[in-house]
Design a protein around this motif. Structure first.
Motif, PDB file in Angstrom:
ATOM      1  N   GLY A 439       0.817  -1.213   0.000  1.00  0.00           N
ATOM      2  CA  GLY A 439       0.000   0.000   0.000  1.00  0.00           C
ATOM      3  C   GLY A 439       0.847   1.258   0.000  1.00  0.00           C
ATOM      4  N   MET A 440       1.865   1.269   0.854  1.00  0.00           N
ATOM      5  CA  MET A 440       2.751   2.438   0.890  1.00  0.00           C
ATOM      6  C   MET A 440       3.553   2.577  -0.401  1.00  0.00           C
ATOM      7  N   SER A 441       3.922   1.451  -1.015  1.00  0.00           N
ATOM      8  CA  SER A 441       4.648   1.508  -2.280  1.00  0.00           C
ATOM      9  C   SER A 441       3.797   2.126  -3.373  1.00  0.00           C
ATOM     10  N   PHE A 671      -1.512   9.860   2.196  1.00  0.00           N
ATOM     11  CA  PHE A 671      -1.826  10.021   3.614  1.00  0.00           C
ATOM     12  C   PHE A 671      -2.855   8.989   4.062  1.00  0.00           C
ATOM     13  N   GLY A 672      -3.883   8.772   3.227  1.00  0.00           N
ATOM     14  CA  GLY A 672      -4.914   7.793   3.594  1.00  0.00           C
ATOM     15  C   GLY A 672      -4.333   6.404   3.798  1.00  0.00           C
ATOM     16  N   ILE A 760       6.818   9.780   3.975  1.00  0.00           N
ATOM     17  CA  ILE A 760       7.384   9.777   5.331  1.00  0.00           C
ATOM     18  C   ILE A 760       6.722  10.859   6.186  1.00  0.00           C
ATOM     19  N   ALA A 761       6.422  12.003   5.576  1.00  0.00           N
ATOM     20  CA  ALA A 761       5.713  13.059   6.310  1.00  0.00           C
ATOM     21  C   ALA A 761       4.326  12.586   6.743  1.00  0.00           C
ATOM     22  N   ALA A 762       3.651  11.848   5.858  1.00  0.00           N
ATOM     23  CA  ALA A 762       2.349  11.280   6.229  1.00  0.00           C
ATOM     24  C   ALA A 762       2.505  10.291   7.381  1.00  0.00           C
ATOM     25  N   ALA A 763       3.606   9.529   7.347  1.00  0.00           N
ATOM     26  CA  ALA A 763       3.867   8.583   8.432  1.00  0.00           C
ATOM     27  C   ALA A 763       4.133   9.317   9.746  1.00  0.00           C
TER      28      ALA A 763
END
Length: 787
Positions: A439-441, A671-672, A760-763
């Motif tokens: 998902g992150m990829s 972000f989602g 990474i900012a979303a994380a």
């Protein structure tokens, strides 16, 4: 209210943040569909309406001088609906308080009436009055660039004589939605104008009384354009006619169609990707929610609820989220679509434009989103149906941990205790970790696909304006001139170097595939108008043969060493066969190139030029401009620095604006994805984390265990995300390439860095939310066991 509906309401309240994040992902997919399809349809409908209302012609041809009596014979060609003969001439303009030379394309108007074809849309003022030879109508962009209004004056050098003109009208025309001056690559409304003038006045200036130099036709609905063009060429040939062409080769229409094609291909590429990510996110989220609620599902089945009723309960959960996403996405897509339509309308100078809010677009977007959501939920729904009540009401079996490292290797001696717990948790749930990484990829990939457009436009500028076309200006002539004209230009003030340039219109053919192109003749050692190959290395033109754009070679299906047929459309028309001797890279248009002397031999003429490329001394520009304005044989001057500025301000703005819109939507989706992963991970491990708190771990230590896992998964997701992003960028670059403009596939290192930084900012943001949740954990409530 039914019991399951009450549970649904409570679940939505409890999971409102996660539901909203999923809805925003769906909204991103919906808005891309509404934006892309809605704006494209609006622009297409606007173009069709504009063309029909103002009688845009179907066939165009230029001629040296033909009698008006010929128009009757042209009208009798089968399939011709209307004919209009007119005068069209290029001339230099002298504009008050404007030092640079400007060019005007003067087109004749019938006395006191609109032309039958290519009718004008009068934005301000009126048409020229009969007998007033100094009254003209000019294009709106040119008028705005120089603050002209009805009553403004400027001068033009018509057939060697300077004439003062007065502006009485400001207009738009379907023929010049995208107007490019001689030698230019981009529209320049400050330096190029369409000027409509009384036919009687223009005919007297150019000695064309009772004659015309341009003819345009409209065709019947079932007419054969190719047959009409063939017959028209036969009639115009003895009057010095150039080959006629249809709308697809008309500059304005071709560039407009290319712009719509780019929008069309973006609408076909990015929305499906966004909806795919939405489906994937729903799959992961719902599957993990079902795993968390397995005891509740078992209890519902034990109390008599059928599989269908329980599955329908979770389907309604999906439908509510999709509905929220569709509403948000439809509103955002409508706003963005209106903005894009206005932006394209301003760029292409449409007199009117309306964003088409067709209900089928919204229905299709909603259906696609719901379909993607249902497809994404299939695995979770299958788990619900196949889960026996007795098994569901028991806690899931703990994961089986296996030793991956040698027995004498103690990982706790290398990693801290929180890190060891993180590694064991990831290795104990490999499928869950794999889906989170996937998902992150995907989030990283769609960000790269949206970001790369900005970088590729800069690469296009570097190659075109600094590596290939390195001249400061291009001086174009009204008609081809002898080679000695190069020496005349070279002696002008401020000229440091000058190179000849000859262009000949041809039709190139390989089998049943053909294209109308220009063959340019250039010196063997051209340095200002440099030729580069597909590896961006300079090319030395061979003494014989033809060098072709790589894109043209792709269209024709040829390769180096093959022969192609060339129909010469200027001078003594004939068909010749030439070998393809080199491939060259050209990101604007498709063309052929030959050695300057070889082209002269091919045309059976003494060496001649259409234009001259020059290098200028910046301190002598004003003197150069003054000298050019005194040369009646010059039709215009293209300035490279101005062309670059226009490119950045115009076409690049369209592409980068669209890219920035998609970047924003991709950022929402990223972000989602990350936020849902963090929140569900917290929900799954709440009991475990609460147990650690009871055992004496501090809040910071507990938080470190959870966030360390999120950090590791986020970092592991970046390399595959880069690969996915490169693949998506390649797809976009391939889909957006066309005959008029192409780009190189350039994904800068900064693009990868920025895309990963956004994920990474979303994380990090998600980590802050998780921290707040952990600080608010009620240990008694979390550890409470249901009987």
């Amino acid at each position: 209210m039914r019991t399951l509906d009450i549970k649904l309401f409570r679940d939505l309240v409890r999971l409102w943040a996660q539901a909203l994040a999923i809805a925003l992902v769906i909204a991103g997919g919906v808005s891309t569909v509404v934006l892309a399809v809605g704006s494209l349809r609006s622009l297409e409908e606007t173009r069709i309406a504009y063309y029909e209302r103002h009688q845009f012609a179907d066939v165009f041809a230029l001629v040296r001088r033909a009698p008006k009596t010929l128009l009757t014979q042209i009208a009798e060609i089968p399939g011709v609906a209307a004919v209009q003969g007119r005068i069209a001439k290029l001339a230099l303009l002298d504009i008050p308080q404007f030092s640079e030379p400007a060019t005007g394309l003067f087109i004749s108007l019938p006395e006191d009436r609109q032309p039958a074809l290519n009718r004008l849309y009068i934005r301000l003022g009126r048409m020229p009055e009969p007998g007033r030879g100094d009254e003209v109508v000019v294009t709106e962009g040119f008028a705005k660039a120089h603050a002209f209004r009805p009553g403004s004056h400027f001068a033009a050098i018509l057939n060697g004589r300077k004439r003062d003109l007065v502006v009485v009208g400001i207009a738009l025309s379907p023929e010049f939605i995208y107007a490019i001056g001689p030698g230019d690559r981009m529209p320049d409304e400050r330096r190029f104008a369409i000027v409509w003038m009384s036919e009687k006045a223009l005919a007297s200036v150019y000695n064309l009384d009772g004659a015309f130099s341009s003819v345009i036709l409209s065709l019947m609905r079932d007419a054969s354009e190719g047959e009409v063009i063939t017959r028209l060429d036969a009639l115009l040939d003895r009057y010095g006619g150039q080959a006629a062409y249809g709308r697809e080769d008309q500059t304005s229409h071709a560039f407009l169609e290319h712009g719509l094609d780019m929008l069309r291909n973006m609408s076909r590429t990015l929305p499906p990707i966004f909806l795919l990510v939405a489906a994937f996110l729903i799959n992961v989220t719902l599957s993990r929610i079902v795993a968390l609620e397995r005891e509740q599902i078992g209890l519902l089945k034990a109390l008599g609820y059928r599989n269908a009723a329980v599955a329908w309960h979770y389907i309604k959960f999906i439908v509510v989220i999709v509905t929220i996403g569709v509403v948000i996405g439809s509103a955002a897509g409508t706003w963005l679509g209106t903005f894009v339509t206005e932006m394209y309308g301003d760029f292409y100078r449409f007199p009117f434009r309306v964003f088409v809010q067709s209900s089928d677009v919204y229905v299709a977007a909603a259906a696609l989103s719901l379909g993607a959501a249902i497809v994404g939920a299939v695995r979770a729904l299958r788990d619900i149906v196949t889960l026996p009540p007795a098994v569901a009401m028991q806690p899931p079996a703990p994961p089986r941990f296996r030793r991956l490292l040698p027995a004498n290797f103690a990982i706790r001696n290398v990693l801290s205790q929180p890190a060891v717990m993180m590694v064991r948790n990831i290795s104990g749930h490999p499928i869950r970790a794999m889906f989170t990484i996937a998902g992150m990829s995907l989030a990283t990939g769609i960000l790269i696909a949206s970001l790369f457009l900005n970088g590729t436009m800069e690469a296009l500028i570097d190659v075109t304006y600094f590596l290939s076309d390195r001249q400061d200006a291009t001086v174009s002539f009204v008609e081809r001139r002898p080679l000695k004209a190069v020496n005349q230009i070279a002696r002008l003030p401020g000229i440091l170097a000058a190179e000849p340039f000859r262009e000949v219109p041809v039709r190139i053919r390989n089998g049943n595939i053909d294209r109308r192109i220009m063959i340019s003749g250039r010196p063997r050692d051209a340095d200002l108008n440099r030729i580069i190959d597909t590896d961006l290395h300079p090319v030395v033109l061979p003494e014989a043969g033809l060098a072709l754009s790589s894109w043209l070679v792709h269209i024709l299906g040829t390769q180096v060493g093959d022969f192609v047929e060339i129909d010469l459309l200027e001078g003594r028309r004939r068909t010749v066969s030439l070998p393809v001797t080199a491939l060259v890279e050209d990101y604007f248009g498709i063309q052929g190139m030959m050695h300057f002397d070889a082209l002269a031999r091919l045309m059976r003429e003494a060496p001649a030029v259409n234009s001259v490329s020059v290098s200028l001394d910046a301190n002598e520009r004003d003197r150069f401009y003054d000298a050019i304005k005194s040369m009646p044989t010059v039709s215009g001057v293209a300035l490279q620095r101005v062309s670059l500025a226009n490119f950045r301000d115009a076409l690049a703005v369209l592409v980068t604006t669209m890219a920035n819109i998609y970047i924003g939507l991709a950022a929402v989706i990223a972000f989602g994805v990350v936020y849902n992963s963090a929140r569900i991970s917290l929900s799954e491990r709440a009991r475990e984390l609460a147990s650690l708190r009871v055992l004496g771990f501090t809040r910071g230590e507990v938080l470190r265990i959870l966030l360390l896992e999120l950090a590791v998964l986020t970092l592991l997701a970046q390399p595959p995300g880069w690969a996915i992003g490169y693949g998506l960028a390649w797809t976009l670059q391939t889909k957006m390439a066309g005959e008029l403009m192409r780009t190189r596939l350039v994904v800068e290192h900064s693009t990868y860095v920025l895309a990963s930084a956004m994920v990474i900012a979303a994380a990090l943001f998600s980590a802050l939310v998780v921290r707040r949740r952990i600080n608010q954990l009620d240990l008694v409530t979390v550890l409470k066991t249901r009987d």
